[in-house]
Design a protein around this motif. Structure first.
Motif, PDB file in Angstrom:
ATOM      1  N   GLY A  14       0.831  -1.218   0.000  1.00 53.59           N
ATOM      2  CA  GLY A  14       0.000   0.000   0.000  1.00 53.59           C
ATOM      3  C   GLY A  14       0.851   1.247   0.000  1.00 53.59           C
ATOM      4  N   TYR A  15       1.506   1.521   1.126  1.00 52.08           N
ATOM      5  CA  TYR A  15       2.388   2.695   1.186  1.00 52.08           C
ATOM      6  C   TYR A  15       3.727   2.390   0.532  1.00 52.08           C
ATOM      7  N   SER A  16       4.131   1.122   0.582  1.00 51.87           N
ATOM      8  CA  SER A  16       5.331   0.703  -0.152  1.00 51.87           C
ATOM      9  C   SER A  16       5.093  -0.693  -0.735  1.00 51.87           C
ATOM     10  N   VAL A  17       6.035  -1.149  -1.563  1.00 50.77           N
ATOM     11  CA  VAL A  17       5.850  -2.422  -2.276  1.00 50.77           C
ATOM     12  C   VAL A  17       5.786  -3.593  -1.293  1.00 50.77           C
ATOM     13  N   HIS A  18       6.653  -3.544  -0.290  1.00 51.30           N
ATOM     14  CA  HIS A  18       6.655  -4.609   0.718  1.00 51.30           C
ATOM     15  C   HIS A  18       6.505  -4.017   2.109  1.00 51.30           C
TER      16      HIS A  18
END
Ligand code: MG
Length: 256
Positions: free
Chosen positions: A180-184
């Motif tokens: 969401g905010y980052s890939v992982h």
């Protein structure tokens, strides 16, 4: 553990991005044919992403432990490649009978969705067709288990159970993840596990569920490019992935 829950407004944005994401993947799936270069898939993905005013989330992303940033929008992984094949550095021509996994991360209005599909090119053998079906079903079962009150272990258990009777195996060490905010993001979402084990699922959690299933043994190896992960025994592997938001009623598949 710090799991970053998403607000209902953010989940709306993820849903909007996820729909675009699904459209792009469907479009790319139709392009998978014998004689087509993986570079063409990459270029088409970039074109469609930019046309929508969005960004490729994998391009320039540096996963933990990686020596360099990822150089493409897509991961395109053929046959014994499980995940993270690089389509623009070592472009490959798709052959009749290949199975082609396409994995895309899409950044839309500041939020990321992650999804993958595996597509047969031309006429594939029965075992490869079965591999694709088993992996697709495993994802479905994993998503069904992704409900409030369950845990990430329940998802893994459901995926494992869906694969076990086929005689195929789940690729070792590779898991789904928060997104969401980052890939992982946290938590890890395993493709095996015990019922009731691990992080509890709560409304607002957004996770990528992604079984990676091998025809042969579960062993994996990293190719010299530092990204492509292959089966150690050279057997074929398939991959399906959706980004899913947990809500009070169960979940929403954001990338469909
Ligand atoms: Mg993923």
């Amino acid at each position: 553990m710090s799991i970053k829950l998403k607000t209902p407004e953010e989940i709306e944005i993820l849903r909007e991005g996820g729909q675009r994401h699904a459209e792009i993947l469907n479009h790319l799936a139709k392009m998978v044919k014998p004689g087509v270069s993986t570079l063409i898939l990459e270029e088409e993905a970039l074109r469609l992403i930019r046309e929508g005013g969005d960004k490729a989330a994998f391009l320039g992303y540096k996963p933990q432990g990686a020596k360099r940033v990822y150089p493409a929008a897509l991961c395109v992984s053929i046959n014994d490649e499980i995940v993270h094949g690089i389509p623009n550095e070592a472009a490959r021509i798709i052959d009749d009978g290949d199975i082609v996994s396409i994995d895309l991360g899409l950044l839309h209005r500041g939020l990321i969705t992650d999804a993958a599909i595996t597509v047969p090119a031309g006429t594939v053998d029965d075992e490869s067709q079965k591999l694709i079906e088993v992996t697709r079903t495993a994802l479905k079962r994993g998503i069904e288990a992704a409900t409030v009150g369950n845990t990430v272990g329940d998802i893994g258990y459901a995926i494992y159970e869906a694969v076990r009777s086929s005689g195929f195996t789940l690729a070792e060490d590779l898991t789904g993840h928060g997104v969401g905010y980052s890939v992982h993001e946290e938590p890890f979402v395993p493709n095996f596990g015990k019922k009731g084990e691990g992080e509890k699922l709560v409304p607002g959690m957004v996770i990528a569920i992604e079984p990676m299933v091998n025809i042969g043994k579960p062993g994996i190896r990293l190719a010299r490019d530092g990204y492509t992960i292959k089966t150690r025994d050279g057997s074929r592997s398939a991959h399906f992935e959706h980004t899913v938001a947990i809500n009070e009623k169960g979940n929403i598949i954001l990338t469909s």
